[in-house]
Design a protein around this motif. Structure first.
Motif, PDB file in Angstrom:
ATOM      1  N   ARG A 120      33.947  47.800  53.976  1.00  0.00           N
ATOM      2  CA  ARG A 120      33.242  47.374  54.581  1.00  0.00           C
ATOM      3  C   ARG A 120      32.919  46.307  54.514  1.00  0.00           C
ATOM      4  NH1 ARG A 120      31.286  50.723  58.472  1.00  0.00           N
ATOM      5  NH2 ARG A 120      30.724  52.410  56.704  1.00  0.00           N
ATOM      6  N   VAL A 121      32.125  45.682  53.117  1.00  0.00           N
ATOM      7  CA  VAL A 121      31.454  44.619  53.432  1.00  0.00           C
ATOM      8  C   VAL A 121      32.307  43.172  53.670  1.00  0.00           C
ATOM      9  CG1 VAL A 121      29.994  42.530  51.719  1.00  0.00           C
ATOM     10  CG2 VAL A 121      29.696  44.747  51.825  1.00  0.00           C
ATOM     11  N   LEU A 122      33.575  43.415  52.653  1.00  0.00           N
ATOM     12  CA  LEU A 122      35.051  42.599  53.061  1.00  0.00           C
ATOM     13  C   LEU A 122      35.676  42.124  54.098  1.00  0.00           C
ATOM     14  CD1 LEU A 122      37.590  42.225  50.147  1.00  0.00           C
ATOM     15  CD2 LEU A 122      38.373  42.170  52.830  1.00  0.00           C
ATOM     16  N   LEU A 123      35.230  43.467  54.848  1.00  0.00           N
ATOM     17  CA  LEU A 123      36.082  43.730  56.445  1.00  0.00           C
ATOM     18  C   LEU A 123      35.181  42.578  57.147  1.00  0.00           C
ATOM     19  CD1 LEU A 123      37.615  46.769  56.895  1.00  0.00           C
ATOM     20  CD2 LEU A 123      38.859  44.598  56.376  1.00  0.00           C
ATOM     21  N   ALA A 180      35.756  36.724  52.261  1.00  0.00           N
ATOM     22  CA  ALA A 180      36.188  38.095  51.658  1.00  0.00           C
ATOM     23  C   ALA A 180      36.798  37.678  50.405  1.00  0.00           C
ATOM     24  CB  ALA A 180      36.945  38.750  52.653  1.00  0.00           C
ATOM     25  N   ALA A 181      37.347  36.806  50.003  1.00  0.00           N
ATOM     26  CA  ALA A 181      38.172  36.398  48.645  1.00  0.00           C
ATOM     27  C   ALA A 181      37.760  36.074  48.048  1.00  0.00           C
ATOM     28  CB  ALA A 181      39.040  35.213  49.435  1.00  0.00           C
ATOM     29  N   LEU A 182      35.917  36.386  48.297  1.00  0.00           N
ATOM     30  CA  LEU A 182      35.624  35.753  47.029  1.00  0.00           C
ATOM     31  C   LEU A 182      34.131  36.874  46.130  1.00  0.00           C
ATOM     32  CD1 LEU A 182      33.029  34.198  44.951  1.00  0.00           C
ATOM     33  CD2 LEU A 182      31.517  33.576  47.111  1.00  0.00           C
ATOM     34  N   VAL A 183      34.514  38.097  47.350  1.00  0.00           N
ATOM     35  CA  VAL A 183      33.634  39.529  46.897  1.00  0.00           C
ATOM     36  C   VAL A 183      34.761  39.798  46.775  1.00  0.00           C
ATOM     37  CG1 VAL A 183      33.260  41.609  48.847  1.00  0.00           C
ATOM     38  CG2 VAL A 183      32.117  39.134  49.653  1.00  0.00           C
ATOM     39  N   LEU A 184      36.389  39.460  46.939  1.00  0.00           N
ATOM     40  CA  LEU A 184      37.339  40.573  46.519  1.00  0.00           C
ATOM     41  C   LEU A 184      37.401  40.095  44.523  1.00  0.00           C
ATOM     42  CD1 LEU A 184      39.595  42.593  46.366  1.00  0.00           C
ATOM     43  CD2 LEU A 184      40.786  40.716  47.059  1.00  0.00           C
ATOM     44  N   GLY A 185      37.448  38.859  44.858  1.00  0.00           N
ATOM     45  CA  GLY A 185      37.138  38.561  43.521  1.00  0.00           C
ATOM     46  C   GLY A 185      35.945  39.159  42.426  1.00  0.00           C
ATOM     47  N   GLN A 186      35.329  38.769  42.801  1.00  0.00           N
ATOM     48  CA  GLN A 186      33.612  39.140  41.945  1.00  0.00           C
ATOM     49  C   GLN A 186      34.112  40.813  41.896  1.00  0.00           C
ATOM     50  OE1 GLN A 186      30.380  38.355  44.941  1.00  0.00           O
ATOM     51  NE2 GLN A 186      30.193  36.564  43.977  1.00  0.00           N
ATOM     52  N   TRP A 187      34.398  41.857  42.889  1.00  0.00           N
ATOM     53  CA  TRP A 187      33.939  42.918  42.656  1.00  0.00           C
ATOM     54  C   TRP A 187      35.240  43.335  42.080  1.00  0.00           C
ATOM     55  CZ3 TRP A 187      38.980  46.063  43.255  1.00  0.00           C
ATOM     56  CH2 TRP A 187      38.357  47.823  43.308  1.00  0.00           C
ATOM     57  N   TRP A 188      36.125  42.912  41.488  1.00  0.00           N
ATOM     58  CA  TRP A 188      37.247  42.887  40.202  1.00  0.00           C
ATOM     59  C   TRP A 188      37.001  42.607  39.254  1.00  0.00           C
ATOM     60  CZ3 TRP A 188      41.283  45.965  39.331  1.00  0.00           C
ATOM     61  CH2 TRP A 188      41.775  45.633  39.146  1.00  0.00           C
ATOM     62  N   ALA A 189      36.509  41.163  38.850  1.00  0.00           N
ATOM     63  CA  ALA A 189      35.658  40.851  37.526  1.00  0.00           C
ATOM     64  C   ALA A 189      34.772  42.196  37.397  1.00  0.00           C
ATOM     65  CB  ALA A 189      34.508  39.890  37.997  1.00  0.00           C
ATOM     66  N   GLU A 190      34.423  42.784  37.869  1.00  0.00           N
ATOM     67  CA  GLU A 190      33.393  44.092  38.001  1.00  0.00           C
ATOM     68  C   GLU A 190      33.844  44.905  36.721  1.00  0.00           C
ATOM     69  OE1 GLU A 190      31.276  45.467  40.993  1.00  0.00           O
ATOM     70  OE2 GLU A 190      29.623  43.127  41.045  1.00  0.00           O
ATOM     71  N   GLN A 191      35.711  45.046  37.981  1.00  0.00           N
ATOM     72  CA  GLN A 191      35.954  45.885  37.998  1.00  0.00           C
ATOM     73  C   GLN A 191      36.853  45.982  36.275  1.00  0.00           C
ATOM     74  OE1 GLN A 191      35.846  48.776  39.553  1.00  0.00           O
ATOM     75  NE2 GLN A 191      34.468  47.605  40.235  1.00  0.00           N
ATOM     76  N   GLU A 192      37.237  44.687  35.808  1.00  0.00           N
ATOM     77  CA  GLU A 192      37.613  44.089  34.929  1.00  0.00           C
ATOM     78  C   GLU A 192      36.540  44.720  33.571  1.00  0.00           C
ATOM     79  OE1 GLU A 192      40.536  41.057  35.069  1.00  0.00           O
ATOM     80  OE2 GLU A 192      39.014  40.191  35.139  1.00  0.00           O
ATOM     81  N   ASP A 193      35.443  44.340  33.393  1.00  0.00           N
ATOM     82  CA  ASP A 193      33.977  43.938  33.053  1.00  0.00           C
ATOM     83  C   ASP A 193      33.743  46.030  32.649  1.00  0.00           C
ATOM     84  OD1 ASP A 193      32.110  43.064  31.396  1.00  0.00           O
ATOM     85  OD2 ASP A 193      31.172  44.505  32.757  1.00  0.00           O
ATOM     86  N   GLU A 194      33.883  46.931  33.542  1.00  0.00           N
ATOM     87  CA  GLU A 194      33.810  47.965  33.517  1.00  0.00           C
ATOM     88  C   GLU A 194      35.182  49.189  32.454  1.00  0.00           C
ATOM     89  OE1 GLU A 194      33.006  50.193  36.676  1.00  0.00           O
ATOM     90  OE2 GLU A 194      31.590  49.106  37.594  1.00  0.00           O
ATOM     91  N   THR A 195      35.704  48.111  32.951  1.00  0.00           N
ATOM     92  CA  THR A 195      37.420  48.940  32.417  1.00  0.00           C
ATOM     93  C   THR A 195      37.058  49.042  30.608  1.00  0.00           C
ATOM     94  OG1 THR A 195      38.572  48.731  33.806  1.00  0.00           O
ATOM     95  CG2 THR A 195      40.187  49.064  31.504  1.00  0.00           C
ATOM     96  N   SER A 196      36.445  47.099  30.327  1.00  0.00           N
ATOM     97  CA  SER A 196      36.694  46.901  29.150  1.00  0.00           C
ATOM     98  C   SER A 196      35.612  47.382  28.227  1.00  0.00           C
ATOM     99  CB  SER A 196      36.045  45.466  29.373  1.00  0.00           C
ATOM    100  OG  SER A 196      35.991  45.035  28.174  1.00  0.00           O
ATOM    101  N   GLN A 197      33.935  47.914  28.943  1.00  0.00           N
ATOM    102  CA  GLN A 197      33.538  48.617  28.446  1.00  0.00           C
ATOM    103  C   GLN A 197      33.522  50.428  28.442  1.00  0.00           C
ATOM    104  OE1 GLN A 197      29.081  48.926  30.092  1.00  0.00           O
ATOM    105  NE2 GLN A 197      30.017  46.105  30.598  1.00  0.00           N
TER     106      GLN A 197
END
Length: 275
Positions: free
Chosen positions: A75-78, A85-102
């Motif tokens: 919803r936020v991205l749309l 939106a590109a910035l939001v998407l990049g930030q969200w994906w960085a969080e996913q990568e960090d969580e995956t690493s953990q």
């Protein structure tokens, strides 16, 4: 039979689903959540119709859901411009990568424990800690909100002390009075040592931490992540078990401002009072 044709060139639910790759069930969900509301709903039949201009939005939602982005984030991205939106998407994906690493670190830690493979070693030291006067706030928090909560409470304590005229530095502690997990909101106590005169508030408690003997290890910023920090906790607990008995909750001590640059040195300590 669903011909795909709706009033005014609009698409029926079936045609829209075939065009966008979204199921009728998904379309109902996105309608109820407000993400993708039909352009028109027949008041008599209840049939829903979508405008051709909604196809791009629907396909974007489908791709984001395939990436496992939650509806609230979509919803936020749309609602943002393309650049935002590109910035939001990049930030969200960085969080996913960090969580995956953990998570990968936790799995590696558990695998090593099951196979009894040695992990990184941390030299444990012992010291006599002097009595300190603390301003503290206690909160219950799950692991997901832990860092954000610690930072917020630390800032609140510093602002309170500054307002009352007390003197404090960068140092702060986090005492773990319970286990913090993704599903368990163990109580934590954020503490800021201070000197001078201060006053308590409805949520800020002033207390004296007595002098104590404590075992501790020093950590760099990189070692504060998973799984190294788990090995650090284990090293301290093992040392205390061999030399005495725990005499207070485990704690993370942050003696200086956070610095995650390579070669910055110690930024945190894992400590456990013992007798």
């Amino acid at each position: 039979m669903d011909t795909g044709a709706g009033p005014g060139g609009q698409l029926t639910t079936g045609a829209f689903a075939r065009t966008t790759g979204l199921s009728a069930k998904a379309l109902r969900l996105y309608d109820s959540s407000g993400l993708l509301v039909p352009a028109q709903v027949d008041p008599h039949s209840g049939y829903r119709y979508y405008a051709p201009a909604q196809v791009d939005r629907a396909r974007r939602i489908a791709l984001l859901r395939q990436a496992n982005m939650p509806l609230a984030s979509i919803r936020v991205l749309l609602e943002a411009s393309d650049a935002e939106a590109a910035l939001v998407l990049g930030q969200w994906w960085a969080e996913q990568e960090d969580e995956t690493s953990q998570r990968a670190g936790l799995v590696a830690y558990l695998r090593d424990a099951l196979l009894e493979r040695p992990g990184p070693t941390f030299p444990v030291q012992s010291r006599h800690a002097q009595e300190r006067t603390l301003a503290t706030v206690t909160a219950r928090v799950t692991q997901h909100a832990l860092v954000e909560t610690i930072i917020g409470l630390r800032l609140r304590l510093r602002e309170h002390l500054q307002h009352t005229g007390a003197i404090h530095g960068e140092e702060h502690w986090v005492l773990y009075h319970g286990v913090v997990t993704p599903d368990g909101d163990g109580p934590i106590e954020v503490c800021v040592p201070y000197e001078g005169t201060a006053a308590p508030s409805r949520e800020v408690v002033l207390r004296v931490e007595p002098a104590r003997q404590e075992a501790f290890v020093e950590l760099t910023a990189a070692q504060c992540r998973y799984p190294p920090i788990l090995h650090a906790y284990a090293a301290v607990e093992q040392w205390v078990g061999q030399h005495g008995q725990p005499d207070g909750p485990p704690r993370e001590i942050y003696p200086v401002a956070w610095d995650d640059r390579p070669g910055a040195g110690t930024v945190a300590e894992i400590a456990r009072p013992y007798r």
